[in-house]
Design an enzyme around this catalytic site. Sequence first.
Site, PDB file in Angstrom:
ATOM      1  CG  ASP A 224      -1.877   1.119   1.268  1.00 20.42           C
ATOM      2  OD1 ASP A 224      -2.731   1.185   0.366  1.00 20.42           O
ATOM      3  OD2 ASP A 224      -1.801   1.960   2.198  1.00 20.42           O
ATOM      4  CD  GLU A 261      -2.272   2.520  -3.527  1.00 17.92           C
ATOM      5  OE1 GLU A 261      -3.414   2.964  -3.726  1.00 17.92           O
ATOM      6  OE2 GLU A 261      -1.742   2.479  -2.395  1.00 17.92           O
TER       7      GLU A 261
END
Length: 517
Positions: A224, A261
């Site tokens: 993330d 990401e």
Amino acid sequence: MTSANAAQSNTTSLPTQSSSVPVGQTGVHYEIFVRSFADSNGDGIGDLNGITNNLDYLSDLGISAIWLMPINPSPSYHKYDVTDYYGIDPEYGTLDDFKRLVAEAHKRNIAVIIDLVLHHTSLQHKWFREASKGPDNPYWHYYKWLKPDEIKARKLATRDITADSGERNPWHSVRGASYPEQYYGMFWSGMPDLNFDYQPVRDEFFKIARYWLNEIGLDGFRLDAARHLYRESEEPKNHEFWEEFGRVVEAAKPGAYTVGEVWTRPERIAPYFRGLKANFNFDLQLMIEEIVRKEDDTEELIQFLAYVHATFGIVNPQFIDALILSNHDQNRIGSLLKGNLNHLKVAANLLLTLPGLPYLYYGEELGMLGLKPDENLREPFLWDIRARDKQRTYWRRGKYSTSRTLKPLADQQSDPESLFNHYKRLIHYRNGHPVLNDNLSRLEQTGIRQKGTVSFFRRNQTGQYVLVVHNLTSKLIEVVFSPGEAWCRCIAFETVSGSSFLNDRVVVPAYGCVVVE
């Protein structure tokens, strides 16, 4: 046409993830928001056992790996603010439940990947609770602190709103603190950023990664906010960290998978492939939605993709391009395409035939709907109509995806023309194809330039190649080959019956896709 029709109707179970092939190099992955997928104990909240109970569904669909959004303990519904990196949130189950999920998934050749949120913690994490006691605390340096006059002098008080964060004022004070320093939290005050210049922080996460890979048997991580460990002006430090992280992961479990990401320009994504095996292609996702909606390749998708892949390949020839139509942070493709079944099938055709590793966001195979805010993108999976559905979650009421707005899975499974069965046919054909199932196979441009079409070659690592032709429109198109397609001999697969091969051309029905060999 016999071979094409046979391929279209083939729904036999095929191998998904071979144990001898590193995760991500073949197959199709499936993103799950655990809270919304399947409830096993009747409390209305999806849980790990609910996923375990439905592994046969995922296997039947043809999925080779599942990515679970955060499962660690957290005070929020989405769990992106972690309080314990070694635990399982009690709402979702226990560590034994997770171990059973991993074991049962592996029996079905399905790999398991989890979200690792190492950019920030929760305010309630013990590290931050200690750090917030003041500058003399041993955990103070786990986070980023500055005094207000330093923030002002360095012109850091505000930040530009970006696609992944709407926070303009990222410096926050600890309530009741006797010291002036403020902590940095680029997403919001409840998610304080960690300080990766401090070696103990890095060492903690290397230890956490080894734990999940070696002691629990996990197959990899989705990382993330991978681009935001450091500010944009210090981005080379991001690259250096992920290289180190990649080495730790590979040493702990050779072949383990990592996907980042990282949403920015291709040139700035490319360096992340030095440490990460895959990164999500957000720009491609936006382009697919636009050309499908307009029924014309106005964005010159293949030319763009060729440029992107060339850029990635310079840094790492073994890059994996992770492909999506939507995810937990973006409006669902079902809503963007207004539930148009033909358009949704074309989007699926592109996702599952373009080179790279396709990701399905849970319920995408049903055409689930959802528009921002984020809670609406994460609504309960529709297994059946409510009267018959014993495992649907009800932690929140569906606003977009209900039995009134789309057919639940049970109804789609019995309908040969449903979006679900379209996905299933495509995935199973892909899984059994030596080129389409090679996620390291590379894109080559064709000489075909016809309005309303998208075409490309894919060539795998052993030199095998295929031609894929998409008709984006509502009308049958005769696609004329250029000299570069002279080797084409037959249609091997069609998504819509009625295609034909005629020496120097192929006829593709409305909204259809053909694979030519």
